[in-house]
Design a protein around this motif. Structure first.
Motif, PDB file in Angstrom:
ATOM      1  N   PRO A  33       0.838  -1.971   0.048  1.00  0.00           N
ATOM      2  CA  PRO A  33       0.230  -0.553   0.248  1.00  0.00           C
ATOM      3  C   PRO A  33       0.935   0.892   0.018  1.00  0.00           C
ATOM      4  O   PRO A  33       0.911   1.999  -0.329  1.00  0.00           O
ATOM      5  N   SER A  34       2.604   1.123   0.573  1.00  0.00           N
ATOM      6  CA  SER A  34       2.947   2.488   0.767  1.00  0.00           C
ATOM      7  C   SER A  34       2.981   3.045  -1.033  1.00  0.00           C
ATOM      8  O   SER A  34       3.829   2.689  -2.134  1.00  0.00           O
ATOM      9  N   PRO A  35       3.205   4.183  -1.003  1.00  0.00           N
ATOM     10  CA  PRO A  35       3.357   4.554  -2.356  1.00  0.00           C
ATOM     11  C   PRO A  35       5.316   5.101  -2.483  1.00  0.00           C
ATOM     12  O   PRO A  35       5.183   4.803  -4.450  1.00  0.00           O
ATOM     13  N   ARG A  36       5.531   4.252  -1.954  1.00  0.00           N
ATOM     14  CA  ARG A  36       6.870   3.392  -1.848  1.00  0.00           C
ATOM     15  C   ARG A  36       7.507   2.164  -2.540  1.00  0.00           C
ATOM     16  O   ARG A  36       8.755   2.147  -2.012  1.00  0.00           O
ATOM     17  N   PHE A  37       6.735   1.672  -2.413  1.00  0.00           N
ATOM     18  CA  PHE A  37       6.400   0.343  -2.737  1.00  0.00           C
ATOM     19  C   PHE A  37       7.158   0.171  -3.754  1.00  0.00           C
ATOM     20  O   PHE A  37       7.908   0.377  -4.445  1.00  0.00           O
ATOM     21  N   GLY A 133       3.570   3.567   8.508  1.00  0.00           N
ATOM     22  CA  GLY A 133       4.799   5.050   8.424  1.00  0.00           C
ATOM     23  C   GLY A 133       5.193   5.776   7.296  1.00  0.00           C
ATOM     24  O   GLY A 133       4.233   5.716   6.376  1.00  0.00           O
ATOM     25  N   GLY A 134       6.182   6.742   7.608  1.00  0.00           N
ATOM     26  CA  GLY A 134       6.204   7.414   6.156  1.00  0.00           C
ATOM     27  C   GLY A 134       5.624   8.832   6.016  1.00  0.00           C
ATOM     28  O   GLY A 134       5.065   8.928   4.976  1.00  0.00           O
ATOM     29  N   GLY A 135       4.894   9.398   6.808  1.00  0.00           N
ATOM     30  CA  GLY A 135       3.563  10.404   7.808  1.00  0.00           C
ATOM     31  C   GLY A 135       4.541  11.110   7.153  1.00  0.00           C
ATOM     32  O   GLY A 135       3.717  12.488   7.014  1.00  0.00           O
ATOM     33  N   GLY A 156      10.496   9.658  11.975  1.00  0.00           N
ATOM     34  CA  GLY A 156       8.828  10.429  12.336  1.00  0.00           C
ATOM     35  C   GLY A 156       8.980  11.918  11.539  1.00  0.00           C
ATOM     36  O   GLY A 156       9.956  12.768  13.100  1.00  0.00           O
ATOM     37  N   GLY A 157       8.801  12.603  10.666  1.00  0.00           N
ATOM     38  CA  GLY A 157       8.750  13.882  10.093  1.00  0.00           C
ATOM     39  C   GLY A 157      10.324  14.803  10.298  1.00  0.00           C
ATOM     40  O   GLY A 157      10.385  15.909  10.172  1.00  0.00           O
ATOM     41  N   LEU A 158      11.230  13.326  10.243  1.00  0.00           N
ATOM     42  CA  LEU A 158      12.717  14.315  10.696  1.00  0.00           C
ATOM     43  C   LEU A 158      13.151  14.765   9.337  1.00  0.00           C
ATOM     44  O   LEU A 158      12.527  14.794   7.801  1.00  0.00           O
ATOM     45  N   VAL A 175      19.596   7.482  12.609  1.00  0.00           N
ATOM     46  CA  VAL A 175      18.419   8.786  12.010  1.00  0.00           C
ATOM     47  C   VAL A 175      17.627   8.516  10.487  1.00  0.00           C
ATOM     48  O   VAL A 175      18.513   7.217  10.267  1.00  0.00           O
ATOM     49  N   ASP A 176      16.743   7.982  11.304  1.00  0.00           N
ATOM     50  CA  ASP A 176      15.966   7.424   9.432  1.00  0.00           C
ATOM     51  C   ASP A 176      15.083   8.081   8.718  1.00  0.00           C
ATOM     52  O   ASP A 176      13.806   9.313   9.421  1.00  0.00           O
ATOM     53  N   VAL A 177      15.181   8.853   7.055  1.00  0.00           N
ATOM     54  CA  VAL A 177      14.958  10.188   7.041  1.00  0.00           C
ATOM     55  C   VAL A 177      13.679   9.537   5.471  1.00  0.00           C
ATOM     56  O   VAL A 177      14.185   8.395   4.867  1.00  0.00           O
ATOM     57  N   SER A 178      12.406   9.515   5.110  1.00  0.00           N
ATOM     58  CA  SER A 178      11.689   9.728   3.949  1.00  0.00           C
ATOM     59  C   SER A 178      10.963  10.786   3.691  1.00  0.00           C
ATOM     60  O   SER A 178      11.854  11.567   2.943  1.00  0.00           O
ATOM     61  N   SER A 179      10.075  11.282   4.017  1.00  0.00           N
ATOM     62  CA  SER A 179       9.261  12.303   3.663  1.00  0.00           C
ATOM     63  C   SER A 179      10.077  13.577   3.863  1.00  0.00           C
ATOM     64  O   SER A 179      10.413  14.555   2.942  1.00  0.00           O
ATOM     65  N   GLY A 180      10.585  13.866   4.639  1.00  0.00           N
ATOM     66  CA  GLY A 180      11.840  15.337   4.671  1.00  0.00           C
ATOM     67  C   GLY A 180      13.327  15.288   3.976  1.00  0.00           C
ATOM     68  O   GLY A 180      13.224  16.471   3.617  1.00  0.00           O
TER      69      GLY A 180
HETATM   70  O1  LIG Z   1       8.115   4.968   3.776  1.00  0.00           O
HETATM   71  C1  LIG Z   1       7.271   3.996   3.814  1.00  0.00           C
HETATM   72  O2  LIG Z   1       6.422   4.196   2.831  1.00  0.00           O
HETATM   73  C2  LIG Z   1       6.597   3.651   4.859  1.00  0.00           C
HETATM   74  C3  LIG Z   1       5.451   2.525   4.803  1.00  0.00           C
HETATM   75  C4  LIG Z   1       4.534   1.653   6.051  1.00  0.00           C
HETATM   76  C5  LIG Z   1       5.789   2.026   7.143  1.00  0.00           C
HETATM   77  C6  LIG Z   1       6.569   2.468   7.444  1.00  0.00           C
HETATM   78  C7  LIG Z   1       8.045   3.542   6.068  1.00  0.00           C
HETATM   79  N1  LIG Z   1       8.028   4.225   6.288  1.00  0.00           N
HETATM   80  C8  LIG Z   1       9.368   4.572   7.990  1.00  0.00           C
HETATM   81  O3  LIG Z   1       8.687   5.593   8.009  1.00  0.00           O
HETATM   82  C9  LIG Z   1       9.378   5.723   9.590  1.00  0.00           C
HETATM   83  C10 LIG Z   1       9.090   8.008   9.228  1.00  0.00           C
HETATM   84  O4  LIG Z   1       9.166   8.733   7.737  1.00  0.00           O
HETATM   85  P1  LIG Z   1       8.914   9.839   7.161  1.00  0.00           P
HETATM   86  O5  LIG Z   1      10.519  10.794   7.849  1.00  0.00           O
HETATM   87  O6  LIG Z   1       8.311  10.728   8.394  1.00  0.00           O
HETATM   88  O7  LIG Z   1       8.097   9.751   6.047  1.00  0.00           O
HETATM   89  C11 LIG Z   1      11.463   5.898   8.631  1.00  0.00           C
HETATM   90  O8  LIG Z   1      11.118   4.877   9.313  1.00  0.00           O
HETATM   91  C12 LIG Z   1      10.440   5.337   7.020  1.00  0.00           C
HETATM   92  O9  LIG Z   1      11.005   4.085   7.121  1.00  0.00           O
END
Ligand SMILES: O=C(O)c1ccccc1N[C@@H]1O[C@H](COP(=O)(O)O)[C@@H](O)[C@H]1O
Length: 207
Positions: A33-37, A133-135, A156-158, A175-180
């Motif tokens: 379901p993730s847009p990053r799948f 996640g990834g929100g 989380g929102g970094l 640290v782990d970042v995606s959306s940011g």
């Molecule tokens: O990235 C996703 O789409 C995702 C989907 C389902 C679970 C986790 C996911 N990503 C993880 O979410 C955190 C926070 O991400 P963000 O920086 O707030 O966007 C991160 O650990 C990602 O690995």
């Protein structure tokens, strides 16, 4: 300085940009379901571009064990990330190093949560969001205890603007970042990746 994971890579150019910026770990999302799948052929092409000594992290959410096993058989995954409601027995059945995500909400006992995963390499803290996640949402860092009894990975929102404050306050191992660091969901922005990595590097000198 904390280690850096950049998650949700779907394109070779973004992956190479993350490597160039100094990422220690690169996350591939195997949650449909993730847009990053990414599907297995895409993931294999991405994994083939990863240089030695950089970890590939496979992210799953409540996946059928068969899906995890098929992914492990097909790809050089170094570390598993379980981001759903998996319990410890589920996580350890794959006999691979793994990190377990806690989706943080007020009132949650994070020490007790971490104690439930003695076999985890680290506990990753993320904000509680719909969709797992990834929100791009920051949680209340005041909820984090001094020690979880395990290495802490903060997410989380970094972004480039808040990562230094987060590191100074919580001193995570990584640290782990995606959306940011994205231009849009699943598409990274090179300038944001570089700004994030620079902000993180600066904490190595100024914490
Ligand atoms: O990235 C996703 O789409 C995702 C989907 C389902 C679970 C986790 C996911 N990503 C993880 O979410 C955190 C926070 O991400 P963000 O920086 O707030 O966007 C991160 O650990 C990602 O690995």
């Amino acid at each position: 300085m904390p280690r850096l994971k950049i998650c949700g890579l779907t394109r070779r150019e973004d992956l190479l940009c993350a490597v160039d910026a100094g990422a220690d770990a690169l996350g591939l999302v195997f949650y449909p379901p993730s847009p990053r799948f990414v599907d297995l052929p895409t993931a294999a092409a991405l994994a083939g571009a990863v240089p030695p000594f950089i970890s590939i992290v496979g992210l799953f959410v409540n996946a059928e064990p068969l899906q995890v096993r098929a992914t492990l058989a097909a790809l050089p995954i170094h570390l598993l990330q379980f981001h759903g409601d998996e319990d410890e027995a589920y996580c350890r059945q794959f006999e691979r190093p793994y990190i377990k995500a806690a989706r943080v909400r007020p009132g949650m006992d994070l020490i007790q949560y971490a104690a439930g995963f003695p076999s985890a390499q680290a506990i990753l803290l993320d904000a509680f969001v719909d969709g797992y996640g990834g929100g791009g949402k920051v949680f209340d860092w005041a909820l984090v205890p001094d020690s979880l009894g395990k290495p802490l990975i903060l997410s989380g929102g970094l972004d480039a603007d808040n990562v230094a404050a987060a590191v100074r306050r919580l001193r995570p191992a990584a640290v782990d970042v995606s959306s940011g660091v994205e231009a849009s969901k699943g598409i990274k922005d090179g300038a944001k990746i570089r700004a994030f990595a620079a902000a993180l590097r600066a904490t190595g000198r100024a914490v």
